[in-house]
Write an enzyme that holds these catalytic residues in place. Structure first.
Site, PDB file in Angstrom:
ATOM      1  N   ASP A 174       5.464  -0.946   5.739  1.00  7.96           N
ATOM      2  CA  ASP A 174       6.570  -0.110   6.195  1.00  7.96           C
ATOM      3  C   ASP A 174       6.661   0.084   7.883  1.00  7.96           C
ATOM      4  OD1 ASP A 174       6.959   0.672   3.892  1.00  7.96           O
ATOM      5  OD2 ASP A 174       7.342   2.775   4.420  1.00  7.96           O
ATOM      6  N   HIS A 321       1.354   0.569   6.563  1.00  9.01           N
ATOM      7  CA  HIS A 321       2.318   0.225   8.028  1.00  9.01           C
ATOM      8  C   HIS A 321       1.905  -0.791   8.808  1.00  9.01           C
ATOM      9  CE1 HIS A 321       3.063   4.488   6.700  1.00  9.01           C
ATOM     10  NE2 HIS A 321       4.151   4.556   7.212  1.00  9.01           N
TER      11      HIS A 321
HETATM   12 ZN   LIG Z   1       8.612   4.433   7.823  1.00  5.75          ZN
END
Ligand SMILES: [Zn+2]
Length: 353
Positions: A174, A321
């Site tokens: 992400d 992430h």
């Molecule tokens: Zn996010």
């Protein structure tokens, strides 16, 4: 605040002339109808309805309330009442001189109930690493107008399907693309021949289109993660949500060279049924996760790796992430746990839409 208390009194006043015996007849005043300060002549008025019409008084209607939250639904439809000398009367009833007409607001009433069978989506309606799923059904009792739920009982269980392979797992990254880390993650994935899903922030996609194209060219999938990581999207109006998703979709598609995201992930995991439904209406499959090592808090490479390995199982969707801050630890941990998963005979998949 009771609108019901508001009553209007329409008094029908007639100073009747009395003639007694042989006494001279005194001319009677004109019969009249008084509404507050207003007085209207009553001559020629035969029914309650005519009296009300002449006075310009309507019988106020009441509200229909929802079954659970008791909010007012739609236009007021509960009829009010008209009383003559305190007695409920039909508007068509004849009116006698001297009577007092009162109108009463219609009472609030709770909406009717309905009991219906509704579908329950498999996999809780989210993308998964399963095939052959089918929805279940549930019998619910709810407000017939508001659909507010009162009770429910399962009828047929949803079938979540069978795993896409013996030990499938999905990695999702992400908050990219990041000029510093996305390329490193792509290198790690390429060396391990693993495909993942990238949840892209559209504003960054516009800044780094080459990275978005590389993600696509190397066989990974795109997920719409809004234009600027709006964590409050679920609280916005349907029109605002729709416009936001479409805008991000267009920007990411342009950056990728025409490949549109097929998933949507709510920033911060702030989902709502409405947000999911709007995403689906735009052909975006909600992409949730069930393994979260909190890599963005930078707990250390060893901890990220051990959390991912310890909490994953066949069918897991792992949240990681590649953007949003320093992701050095995520890059190294990914390299380690990819090797570990491969030794555990996991295979890497993109969730089904
Ligand atoms: Zn996010």
């Amino acid at each position: 605040l009771s609108r019901r208390a508001a009553t209007l009194v329409v008094s029908w006043a007639l100073l009747a002339a009395c003639s007694t015996g042989g006494a001279p007849v005194v001319a009677a005043p004109q019969p009249s109808l008084s509404v507050g300060a207003k007085t209207v002549p009553s001559a020629g008025v035969g029914t309650v309805a005519e009296a009300l019409r002449l006075a310009g008084v309507e019988i106020p209607t009441g509200r229909v309330l929802s079954v659970r939250t008791h909010r007012a639904l739609g236009p007021d439809t509960r009829p009010g009442r008209v009383l003559v000398d305190g007695q409920p009367t039909l508007p068509a009833a004849p009116i006698a001189p001297g009577a007092v007409i009162t109108v009463e607001r219609g009472g609030d009433e709770t909406e009717p109930l309905e009991t219906v069978t509704v579908p329950v989506p498999a996999n809780k309606g989210i993308a998964s690493l399963r095939v052959g799923s089918h929805p279940g059904t549930i019998r619910v009792t709810r407000g017939a107008i508001s659909h507010e739920l009162l009770s429910s009982a399962p009828v047929k269980a949803a079938f979540d399907g069978t795993l896409i392979s013996s030990r499938p797992i999905a990695l999702t990254f992400d908050d990219g693309p990041s000029p510093k880390y996305t390329g490193q993650i792509l290198d790690v994935l390429a060396r391990a021949h693993v495909h993942a899903t990238f949840c892209i922030i559209a504003r960054q996609a516009a800044q780094y289109p080459a990275l978005v194209r590389r993600i696509v060219v190397e066989g990974h999938k795109l997920c719409n993660h809004t234009f600027d990581h709006d964590e409050h999207l679920a609280r916005k109006s349907p029109a605002q949500i729709r416009a936001a998703l479409i805008k991000a979709q267009e920007v990411i598609s342009e950056a990728s060279g025409g490949v549109a995201p097929t998933f949507f992930r709510a920033p911060g995991g702030n989902w709502s049924p409405q947000l999911e439904q709007i995403a689906r209406s735009l052909h975006l499959t909600p992409l949730k996760w069930n393994v979260d090592p909190d890599d963005w808090k930078r707990p250390g490479v060893a901890r990220i790796q051990s959390r991912v390995v310890a909490t994953s199982h066949p069918g897991s969707i792992v949240l990681l992430h590649d953007g949003g801050g320093n992701r050095d630890q995520t890059v190294v941990a990914t390299r380690y746990f990819l090797a570990k998963f491969q030794s555990l005979k996991y295979s890497f998949w993109v969730p089904r839409t």
